[in-house]
Design a protein around this motif. Structure first.
Motif, PDB file in Angstrom:
ATOM      1  N   ASP A  53       0.834  -1.207   0.000  1.00 52.09           N
ATOM      2  CA  ASP A  53       0.000   0.000   0.000  1.00 52.09           C
ATOM      3  C   ASP A  53       0.869   1.258   0.000  1.00 52.09           C
ATOM      4  O   ASP A  53       1.771   1.393   0.840  1.00 52.09           O
ATOM      5  N   ASN A  90      -6.209  -7.733   2.716  1.00 54.59           N
ATOM      6  CA  ASN A  90      -7.139  -8.046   3.803  1.00 54.59           C
ATOM      7  C   ASN A  90      -6.643  -9.167   4.708  1.00 54.59           C
ATOM      8  O   ASN A  90      -6.616  -9.024   5.935  1.00 54.59           O
ATOM      9  N   SER A 128      -1.527  -1.085  -4.079  1.00 57.90           N
ATOM     10  CA  SER A 128      -2.676  -0.205  -3.869  1.00 57.90           C
ATOM     11  C   SER A 128      -2.174   1.218  -3.660  1.00 57.90           C
ATOM     12  O   SER A 128      -1.185   1.434  -2.945  1.00 57.90           O
TER      13      SER A 128
HETATM   14  C1  FRU Z   1      -7.417  -2.713   3.327  1.00 60.37           C
HETATM   15  C2  FRU Z   1      -6.695  -3.366   2.183  1.00 60.37           C
HETATM   16  C3  FRU Z   1      -5.402  -2.708   1.832  1.00 60.37           C
HETATM   17  C4  FRU Z   1      -5.206  -3.201   0.426  1.00 60.37           C
HETATM   18  C5  FRU Z   1      -6.620  -3.228  -0.113  1.00 60.37           C
HETATM   19  C6  FRU Z   1      -6.847  -4.385  -1.028  1.00 60.37           C
HETATM   20  O1  FRU Z   1      -8.548  -3.462   3.685  1.00 60.37           O
HETATM   21  O2  FRU Z   1      -6.455  -4.734   2.460  1.00 60.37           O
HETATM   22  O3  FRU Z   1      -4.347  -3.003   2.710  1.00 60.37           O
HETATM   23  O4  FRU Z   1      -4.403  -2.440  -0.350  1.00 60.37           O
HETATM   24  O5  FRU Z   1      -7.470  -3.299   0.995  1.00 60.37           O
HETATM   25  O6  FRU Z   1      -8.135  -4.384  -1.545  1.00 60.37           O
END
Ligand code: FRU
Length: 308
Positions: free
Chosen positions: A12, A39, A104
């Protein structure tokens, strides 16, 4: 007690901004953070903190099954070093032709607390065949398999394999992604289902209770259904006994929304802890209250550390 979580792992990149930008606007972020996400990895990161002092939960009883880039890639090494040794990643699938992880890009708006996620990945998803080979090597004592509901056909195939191979294990499923067709089929096969507010609203429900009561008529195998509802807290329902528990959103005196990324994943960690940690022997309201409080504490801080 062993929990195996099956889902995607992300890296992320989070920009914290004073407000959510308008289209075509230029905006300066106050911070940029890069951290491992996804997740199931988020849930396991929290669960490993909760279980570290529970004797029957000694390592390495938390396992992640995820697709990662090449084993020697920087990303895979960082992902492993962030979770191991308390979470075992030896059952992950490495795609040797890829060096980049699923990514992400997240805008964390300070004015509303919303987290807007755009993600991208090229890694081919896990197949049922790959999963069944992994499952063959897993500890037959595995207590619970938790699935992030992704490709419904693949996840369904994996659940069916688990049912044959591990008839005594519990299966939980996260139904999170709004509008993804087929997720409701997964819920029909699970013992425990976690619905997100986004999925429930997209499916036409106006409250957590309505979602749970109506879905329970279609999820014949489920013994527990949960639904989080942001500011309105969360509900849990046991169809067998007809018990519904509700808890309002967590609030402490100086509570402030700082980072909602992974709040739902943290809630799931709290519930899985309550479900699998028999030593606690909590009733439904206590499990729900614990998970809700944990998620609330997470929202009031950045990241997932110090949640034990
Ligand atoms: C949060 C998360 C982030 C990731 C995204 C994936 O719930 O798990 O850490 O980037 O959702 O959909």
């Amino acid at each position: 007690m062993a929990v195996v979580a099956i889902g995607a792992c992300y890296v992320d990149t989070i920009l914290t901004t004073p407000h959510y930008p308008g289209e075509d606007e230029k905006l300066r972020a106050s911070t940029l953070t890069r951290q491992r996400g996804g997740n199931c990895p988020n849930t396991l990161e929290v669960l490993q903190q909760l279980t570290q002092h529970v004797p029957s939960y000694q390592e390495p009883l938390l396992k992640l099954v995820a697709v990662l880039p090449a084993k020697s890639s920087v990303a895979s090494e960082q992902i492993r070093s962030g979770l191991e040794p308390r979470v075992r990643l030896s059952h992950c699938i490495y795609r040797e032709q890829f060096s980049e992880p699923a990514s992400s890009y997240i805008i964390n708006s300070q004015s509303t607390g919303s987290r807007t996620i755009v993600n991208y990945h090229e890694l081919p998803d896990m197949t049922v065949d790959e999963f069944s080979h992994i499952a063959d090597e897993l500890d037959p004592q595995t207590t619970l398999f938790h699935f992030e509901g992704r490709d419904p056909d693949v996840t369904l195939g994996c659940i069916q394999y688990i049912r044959k191979k591990f008839p005594h294990a519990q299966v939980s499923v996260e139904v999170e992604k709004p509008g993804r067709p087929g997720l409701e089929k997964l819920a029909e096969e699970a013992d425990v289902v976690f619905y997100s507010k986004g999925w429930a609203q997209h499916s036409g429900y106006t409250s957590a209770e309505e979602c749970l009561r109506k879905r329970s008529k279609l999820t014949r195998k489920a013994t527990l259904l949960c639904c989080t509802w942001g500011q309105d807290g969360a509900d849990a329902f046991e169809p067998g006994t007809g018990t519904l528990a509700h808890v309002g959103a967590y609030s402490a005196e100086d509570f402030r929304v700082v980072d909602t990324i992974g709040a739902g994943d943290t809630f799931i960690a709290g519930m899985l802890y309550g479900i699998t940690c028999k030593a606690r022997d909590w009733d439904l309201s206590t499990k729900l209250g614990f998970a809700n409080r944990l998620a609330g504490i997470k929202v009031s801080q950045e990241g997932f550390s110090g949640l034990d």
